[in-house]
Scaffold this motif. Structure first.
Motif, mmCIF file in Angstrom:
data_model
loop_
_atom_site.group_PDB
_atom_site.id
_atom_site.type_symbol
_atom_site.label_atom_id
_atom_site.label_comp_id
_atom_site.label_asym_id
_atom_site.label_seq_id
_atom_site.Cartn_x
_atom_site.Cartn_y
_atom_site.Cartn_z
ATOM 1 N N GLY A 1 49.670 42.715 -68.802
ATOM 2 C CA GLY A 1 48.830 41.858 -67.969
ATOM 3 C C GLY A 1 49.644 41.387 -66.778
ATOM 4 O O GLY A 1 50.664 40.724 -66.940
ATOM 5 N N VAL A 2 49.200 41.736 -65.581
ATOM 6 C CA VAL A 2 49.952 41.431 -64.365
ATOM 7 C C VAL A 2 49.167 40.421 -63.540
ATOM 8 O O VAL A 2 48.003 40.651 -63.202
ATOM 9 C CB VAL A 2 50.196 42.726 -63.546
ATOM 10 C CG1 VAL A 2 51.008 42.416 -62.318
ATOM 11 C CG2 VAL A 2 50.868 43.777 -64.392
ATOM 12 N N HIS A 3 49.820 39.298 -63.224
ATOM 13 C CA HIS A 3 49.185 38.259 -62.407
ATOM 14 C C HIS A 3 49.348 38.619 -60.936
ATOM 15 O O HIS A 3 50.451 38.904 -60.479
ATOM 16 C CB HIS A 3 49.827 36.903 -62.688
ATOM 17 C CG HIS A 3 49.641 36.470 -64.105
ATOM 18 N ND1 HIS A 3 48.615 35.655 -64.487
ATOM 19 C CD2 HIS A 3 50.333 36.767 -65.230
ATOM 20 C CE1 HIS A 3 48.691 35.451 -65.785
ATOM 21 N NE2 HIS A 3 49.723 36.118 -66.259
ATOM 22 N N HIS A 4 48.230 38.593 -60.207
ATOM 23 C CA HIS A 4 48.240 38.953 -58.790
ATOM 24 C C HIS A 4 47.888 37.727 -57.954
ATOM 25 O O HIS A 4 46.760 37.250 -57.993
ATOM 26 C CB HIS A 4 47.239 40.074 -58.492
ATOM 27 C CG HIS A 4 47.612 41.376 -59.115
ATOM 28 N ND1 HIS A 4 48.609 42.172 -58.615
ATOM 29 C CD2 HIS A 4 47.140 42.011 -60.211
ATOM 30 C CE1 HIS A 4 48.724 43.254 -59.357
ATOM 31 N NE2 HIS A 4 47.845 43.176 -60.338
ATOM 32 N N GLY A 5 48.853 37.232 -57.217
ATOM 33 C CA GLY A 5 48.591 36.135 -56.307
ATOM 34 C C GLY A 5 48.069 36.614 -54.969
ATOM 35 O O GLY A 5 47.465 35.858 -54.211
ATOM 36 N N TRP A 6 48.284 37.889 -54.660
ATOM 37 C CA TRP A 6 47.859 38.421 -53.370
ATOM 38 C C TRP A 6 46.397 38.850 -53.385
ATOM 39 O O TRP A 6 45.815 39.107 -52.351
ATOM 40 C CB TRP A 6 48.738 39.584 -52.944
ATOM 41 C CG TRP A 6 48.891 40.661 -53.980
ATOM 42 C CD1 TRP A 6 49.851 40.744 -54.927
ATOM 43 C CD2 TRP A 6 48.058 41.799 -54.161
ATOM 44 N NE1 TRP A 6 49.676 41.848 -55.697
ATOM 45 C CE2 TRP A 6 48.582 42.530 -55.248
ATOM 46 C CE3 TRP A 6 46.921 42.285 -53.518
ATOM 47 C CZ2 TRP A 6 47.998 43.701 -55.709
ATOM 48 C CZ3 TRP A 6 46.348 43.450 -53.973
ATOM 49 C CH2 TRP A 6 46.883 44.152 -55.052
#
Length: 81
Positions: free
Chosen positions: A30-35
Motif C-alpha cells: 500500500g503506497v501513500h500518494h501525496g501528489w
C-alpha cells in the motif's frame, strides 16, 4: 580453536523466475500518494506485483486497511481469470 570454512557459493545468487508460475508469488504494498490530491485528500494505491511475469495490478483507495486490501485482492484475482 575451530577453523571455519568459507562458503563456496556466493552470498546472494541471482535466481531465474522461469520456474515460477503465474500467481505463485504475489506481493502486496500500500503506497501513500501525496501528489495525487483531490480537494485536499490523499490516496493510497494498493499494488500487487507478480514475481512470475512482473505484472503489476494497482487500485486507488481513500485509505489503507483490511477491507480495501481484500477488495483489491478480489479484483486482482478476477482480473487474472
Amino acid at each position: 580453536m575451530t577453523n571455519f570454512r568459507r562458503c563456496k557459493w556466493p552470498h546472494r545468487a541471482w535466481r531465474c523466475s522461469e520456474g515460477f508460475h503465474l500467481g505463485e508469488l504475489v506481493q502486496l504494498d500500500g503506497v501513500h500518494h501525496g501528489w495525487v490530491e483531490r480537494c485536499g485528500r490523499t490516496f493510497v494505491s494498493m499494488v500487487y506485483f507478480d514475481d512470475a511475469n512482473s505484472r503489476v495490478f494497482a487500485r486507488f483507495y481513500d485509505h489503507e486497511g483490511t477491507i480495501w486490501a481484500m477488495d483489491s485482492f478480489r479484483r486482482h484475482i478476477w482480473q487474472l481469470c
